[in-house]
Design a protein around this motif. Structure first.
Motif, PDB file in Angstrom:
ATOM      1  N   LYS A 103      11.504  -3.498   4.570  1.00  0.00           N
ATOM      2  CA  LYS A 103      11.138  -3.771   3.177  1.00  0.00           C
ATOM      3  C   LYS A 103      12.008  -4.905   2.653  1.00  0.00           C
ATOM      4  N   ASP A 105      12.109  -8.081  -0.820  1.00  0.00           N
ATOM      5  CA  ASP A 105      11.537  -8.592  -2.062  1.00  0.00           C
ATOM      6  C   ASP A 105      10.679  -9.813  -1.776  1.00  0.00           C
ATOM      7  N   LYS A 115       8.375  -8.685  -6.186  1.00  0.00           N
ATOM      8  CA  LYS A 115       7.674  -7.460  -5.842  1.00  0.00           C
ATOM      9  C   LYS A 115       8.114  -7.020  -4.454  1.00  0.00           C
ATOM     10  N   GLN A 116       8.046  -5.705  -4.224  1.00  0.00           N
ATOM     11  CA  GLN A 116       8.478  -5.192  -2.934  1.00  0.00           C
ATOM     12  C   GLN A 116       7.381  -5.386  -1.889  1.00  0.00           C
ATOM     13  N   SER A 153      -3.185  -7.060  -1.242  1.00  0.00           N
ATOM     14  CA  SER A 153      -1.908  -6.891  -1.942  1.00  0.00           C
ATOM     15  C   SER A 153      -2.122  -7.046  -3.442  1.00  0.00           C
ATOM     16  N   LYS A 154      -1.168  -6.558  -4.218  1.00  0.00           N
ATOM     17  CA  LYS A 154      -1.308  -6.600  -5.673  1.00  0.00           C
ATOM     18  C   LYS A 154      -1.314  -8.026  -6.195  1.00  0.00           C
ATOM     19  N   ALA A 157       1.609 -10.550  -6.745  1.00  0.00           N
ATOM     20  CA  ALA A 157       2.201 -11.363  -5.677  1.00  0.00           C
ATOM     21  C   ALA A 157       1.918 -12.840  -5.881  1.00  0.00           C
ATOM     22  N   LEU A 189      -3.120  -1.415   0.759  1.00  0.00           N
ATOM     23  CA  LEU A 189      -1.765  -1.000   0.406  1.00  0.00           C
ATOM     24  C   LEU A 189      -1.532   0.492   0.626  1.00  0.00           C
ATOM     25  N   ALA A 193       4.818  -0.096  -0.677  1.00  0.00           N
ATOM     26  CA  ALA A 193       5.131  -1.401  -1.254  1.00  0.00           C
ATOM     27  C   ALA A 193       3.902  -1.974  -1.947  1.00  0.00           C
ATOM     28  N   ASP A 194       4.120  -3.109  -2.626  1.00  0.00           N
ATOM     29  CA  ASP A 194       3.046  -3.780  -3.352  1.00  0.00           C
ATOM     30  C   ASP A 194       2.341  -4.830  -2.504  1.00  0.00           C
ATOM     31  N   ILE A 195       2.956  -5.191  -1.389  1.00  0.00           N
ATOM     32  CA  ILE A 195       2.460  -6.287  -0.559  1.00  0.00           C
ATOM     33  C   ILE A 195       2.660  -5.909   0.902  1.00  0.00           C
ATOM     34  N   THR A 347      -9.190  -0.472  -7.488  1.00  0.00           N
ATOM     35  CA  THR A 347      -7.886  -0.154  -6.904  1.00  0.00           C
ATOM     36  C   THR A 347      -7.807  -0.374  -5.396  1.00  0.00           C
TER      37      THR A 347
END
Length: 389
Positions: A103, A105, A115-116, A153-154, A157, A189, A193-195, A347
């Motif tokens: 993990k 950033d 973002k993580q 991914s979110k 990013a 996802l 994590a977000d990515i 989502t």
């Protein structure tokens, strides 16, 4: 006289239920709302748990070696790569490949927001994950600072996928070092994590220099065609160090889901949501039927005075409750399917209606309604016709 034969001849429950259309519609709306709450909680839980299994379902093998204390993909524990190499000596094992997981950033170069990111390190010659986009162009993974970016991914990013599709690359940095997204893939996802990112094993070690070169997080074991995975699994378990264990992909997925369902607050929250939905439905059915009993108490007293048993008159109310549940289920099912489509689209969770879930909710609804109907007959069961007349 058989009271239920009388009910079949004269559908008292249906006539009583449909006597007041507006009350019936209100009851159907209320029970449907409660059902949708239950569908929502069950669907969201199923989607979240299914999403957790996405990377595991991409593992390029039949068996997986993990630390004995492994609980979930977001917090993988190290195991020596030498343990994985031991599996090569077992008959039926064709190849092994490590999977590095870390993990870090991720920096959105436009907003400077962090973002993580979950980054997977793969051996380009034998990737531990089956990624069609990677198979099409493994050479991109060999770039010293190259990355593949998950298109699901979110959005926080940054416009990475759009820029890579247009320009062929996206410059950023990881852990203070330059990184270039030169490829895209689609996986989805997890809670971790977000990515999601992919890179080569050598790049992974560059960005995570604090990890020992012998440490891996998962070891993927590939078997020869026709070999029994259970037999190979048992053989490996017989001589491997107790600090590691070998699981099938299905067993690993079960460990993952069990962690999020039983060792985190998610399972409790979803279960409480289902319970709340059932309680709301029970209260609505109880109130509707209790009012019905109160409004027609003289009629029920007359029936009891004529010799009809408590079982007969109570049966009318219970049948009304079952009718309400059945009538409310169809609109709630349609609404839930629409809700699932909206959630899946917004989502990217794996949310879809299944026959098993529909049957389960229908069974819960019938049970809840029948129980509420019986409780609503308390005054009726205690009724003495002499008190009315």
């Amino acid at each position: 006289m058989n009271p239920f034969a009388a009910l079949r001849r004269t559908p008292l429950a249906w006539r009583q239920t449909s006597h007041r259309p507006m009350r019936l519609l209100a009851a159907i709306a209320g029970v449907s709302f409660a059902n949708v709450l239950v569908f929502f909680q069950l669907g969201l839980a199923s989607g979240l748990y299914a999403s957790q299994k996405r990377p595991l379902q991409r593992l390029n093998g039949e068996l997986v070696m993990v630390s004995r204390r492994y609980t979930n993909l977001g917090e993988p524990l190290n195991l020596p790569r030498s343990r994985l190499m031991q599996a090569l000596g077992v008959q039926g094992v064709e190849a092994v490949t490590p999977l590095y997981i870390g993990k870090t950033d991720w920096l959105n170069r436009d907003s400077r927001e962090k973002k993580q990111a979950l980054i997977f390190g793969l051996a380009p010659e034998n990737p531990a994950l089956r990624i069609p986009e990677l198979e099409a162009d493994r050479g991109k993974l060999l770039r010293p600072d190259g990355l593949f970016f998950d298109t699901l991914s979110k959005e926080a990013a940054g416009p990475v996928a759009r820029i890579v599709a247009k320009d062929g690359y996206y410059d950023t940095e990881l852990r203070g070092k330059r990184a270039v997204v030169n490829g895209l893939f689609t996986m989805g996802l997890t809670f971790a994590a977000d990515i999601n990112l992919l890179t080569s094993a050598s790049n992974f070690k560059t960005w995570f220099p604090d990890q020992s070169s012998d440490d891996i997080q998962l070891g993927v074991i590939q078997l020869q065609p026709g070999v029994s995975r259970e037999q190979v699994q048992a053989t490996l378990a017989s001589f491997l160090d107790p600090s590691v264990r070998v699981l099938t992909l299905q067993q690993l997925e079960a460990v993952e889901v069990d962690h999020w369902r039983n060792n985190t607050s998610f399972g409790l929250i979803f279960n409480l949501g289902v319970l709340v939905g059932l309680i709301v439905g029970a209260i609505i059915v109880y109130q509707i039927l209790y009012s019905d009993v109160s409004d027609h108490l003289p009629e029920y007293a007359t029936m009891k005075a004529m010799g009809y048993s408590d079982r007969f008159v109570v049966g009318i109310i219970v049948q009304e409750s079952v009718l309400l549940a059945a009538l409310a289920f169809v609109p709630s099912l349609v609404l839930a399917i629409g809700l699932y489509a909206v959630l899946a689209n917004s989502t990217s969770l794996l949310i879809a209606m299944t026959a098993q879930r529909a049957v389960a909710v229908f069974t819960l609804t019938l049970t809840m309604a029948a129980g509420s109907g019986w409780l609503a007959t308390g005054k009726l069961r205690r009724l003495d016709p002499a008190d009315i007349f």
